[in-house]
Design a protein around this motif. Structure first.
Motif, PDB file in Angstrom:
ATOM      1  N   GLN A  55      47.115 109.613  20.561  1.00 56.54           N
ATOM      2  CA  GLN A  55      47.962 110.457  21.396  1.00 56.54           C
ATOM      3  C   GLN A  55      49.426 110.229  21.028  1.00 56.54           C
ATOM      4  O   GLN A  55      49.869 109.089  20.876  1.00 56.54           O
ATOM      5  N   LYS A  57      53.445 110.728  21.963  1.00 56.06           N
ATOM      6  CA  LYS A  57      54.419 110.968  23.027  1.00 56.06           C
ATOM      7  C   LYS A  57      55.764 110.456  22.557  1.00 56.06           C
ATOM      8  O   LYS A  57      55.853 109.645  21.638  1.00 56.06           O
ATOM      9  N   GLU A  94      55.966 114.215  27.230  1.00 56.13           N
ATOM     10  CA  GLU A  94      54.631 114.716  26.914  1.00 56.13           C
ATOM     11  C   GLU A  94      54.643 115.820  25.853  1.00 56.13           C
ATOM     12  O   GLU A  94      53.597 116.172  25.311  1.00 56.13           O
ATOM     13  N   GLN A  97      52.642 116.013  22.567  1.00 60.20           N
ATOM     14  CA  GLN A  97      51.188 116.150  22.649  1.00 60.20           C
ATOM     15  C   GLN A  97      50.728 117.564  22.291  1.00 60.20           C
ATOM     16  O   GLN A  97      49.533 117.799  22.107  1.00 60.20           O
ATOM     17  N   ASN A 100      48.756 117.254  19.381  1.00 60.85           N
ATOM     18  CA  ASN A 100      47.360 116.899  19.650  1.00 60.85           C
ATOM     19  C   ASN A 100      46.541 118.120  20.023  1.00 60.85           C
ATOM     20  O   ASN A 100      45.354 118.213  19.678  1.00 60.85           O
ATOM     21  N   ARG A 112      43.462 113.785  32.179  1.00 61.37           N
ATOM     22  CA  ARG A 112      44.314 112.988  31.318  1.00 61.37           C
ATOM     23  C   ARG A 112      43.454 112.043  30.493  1.00 61.37           C
ATOM     24  O   ARG A 112      42.516 111.429  30.996  1.00 61.37           O
ATOM     25  N   ILE A 136      46.899 117.958  28.556  1.00 59.25           N
ATOM     26  CA  ILE A 136      48.269 117.534  28.832  1.00 59.25           C
ATOM     27  C   ILE A 136      48.535 117.595  30.325  1.00 59.25           C
ATOM     28  O   ILE A 136      49.216 116.738  30.894  1.00 59.25           O
TER      29      ILE A 136
END
Length: 236
Positions: A55, A57, A94, A97, A100, A112, A136
């Motif tokens: 992940q 961030k 965030e 992400q 991702n 989450r 997210i």
């Protein structure tokens, strides 16, 4: 994952990355100057009970703080700078992400993604929750996140933070994630994404953020309010 949900994820993620690229670049430069390297935090999270991913961030804690493990509570408050607090409050940390999401590790909306340690500790809970691809944002994020921050913010030791998170947060978030799972639709995803976009502008005090609707309020009234579809409460 339904094709319509995946197409929605790709469309919105590409649109947001395009629109927010100037902001992402500015944030990267500000973080580099004010906080130094690394700009990003890359941590292992679980996409399913058996599959992990990295992940991405913006880093919002001092380097090395993650070695303590577990979620962030009052015990780690000194590791968070004023700039980091702004990123956390607005959820701007965030934004990376979205990468991702493009890679297929996450969805825009879903539970989450948990740490491996919690998935290993509570396989019954996460075996159900992670039937949905992690997201997210989601119902638990919108309805419980601020209350969770308030709960964990009162903790002063790592042990206390872990106990509160495991006993009071994991079961409640699981209930909300399973409500989303049962009601999942493209329209609900659109509503939750829209609410997430507006949340920084109507943020309230964390302790009053949950519950927001009566049915969930009754279910979440107490840690002893009972299991959700046979899922037991985790032990403290």
């Amino acid at each position: 994952m339904p094709l319509s949900k995946r197409l929605f994820d790709l469309t919105i993620a590409l649109l947001l990355i395009t629109l927010l690229m100037p902001l992402l670049l500015v944030l990267s430069v500000v973080l580099l100057v004010a906080e130094g390297r690394p700009i990003f935090y890359v941590g292992e999270r679980m996409a399913s009970p058996t599959r992990s991913f990295k992940q991405i961030k913006f880093r919002t804690m001092r380097v090395g703080t993650d070695k303590v493990g577990g979620v962030t509570g009052g015990d780690k408050a000194r590791a968070i700078s004023p700039l980091h607090r702004i990123l956390r409050r607005t959820r701007a940390d965030e934004l990376p992400q979205l990468i991702n999401v493009l890679k297929g590790d996450m969805s825009l909306v879903g539970p989450r993604p948990p740490m491996r340690s919690y998935v290993d500790a509570y396989p019954e809970i996460y075996g159900e929750v992670l039937k949905c691809r992690p997201g997210i944002t989601g119902l638990a994020t919108l309805r419980f996140h601020q209350h969770e921050e308030w709960l964990l913010g009162q903790c002063r030791t790592h042990r206390e933070t872990e106990a509160v998170y495991r006993r009071r947060c994991i079961p409640r978030k699981a209930r909300l994630d399973l409500i989303y799972q049962r009601r999942q639709s493209l329209w609900l995803d659109i509503v939750l994404v829209a609410q997430t976009a507006g949340k920084p502008f109507w943020r309230t005090k964390g302790r009053n953020d949950f519950p927001l609707d009566q049915p969930v309020a009754k279910a979440e009234a107490s840690p002893a309010s009972g299991p959700v579809q046979g899922i037991p409460h985790p032990a403290e």
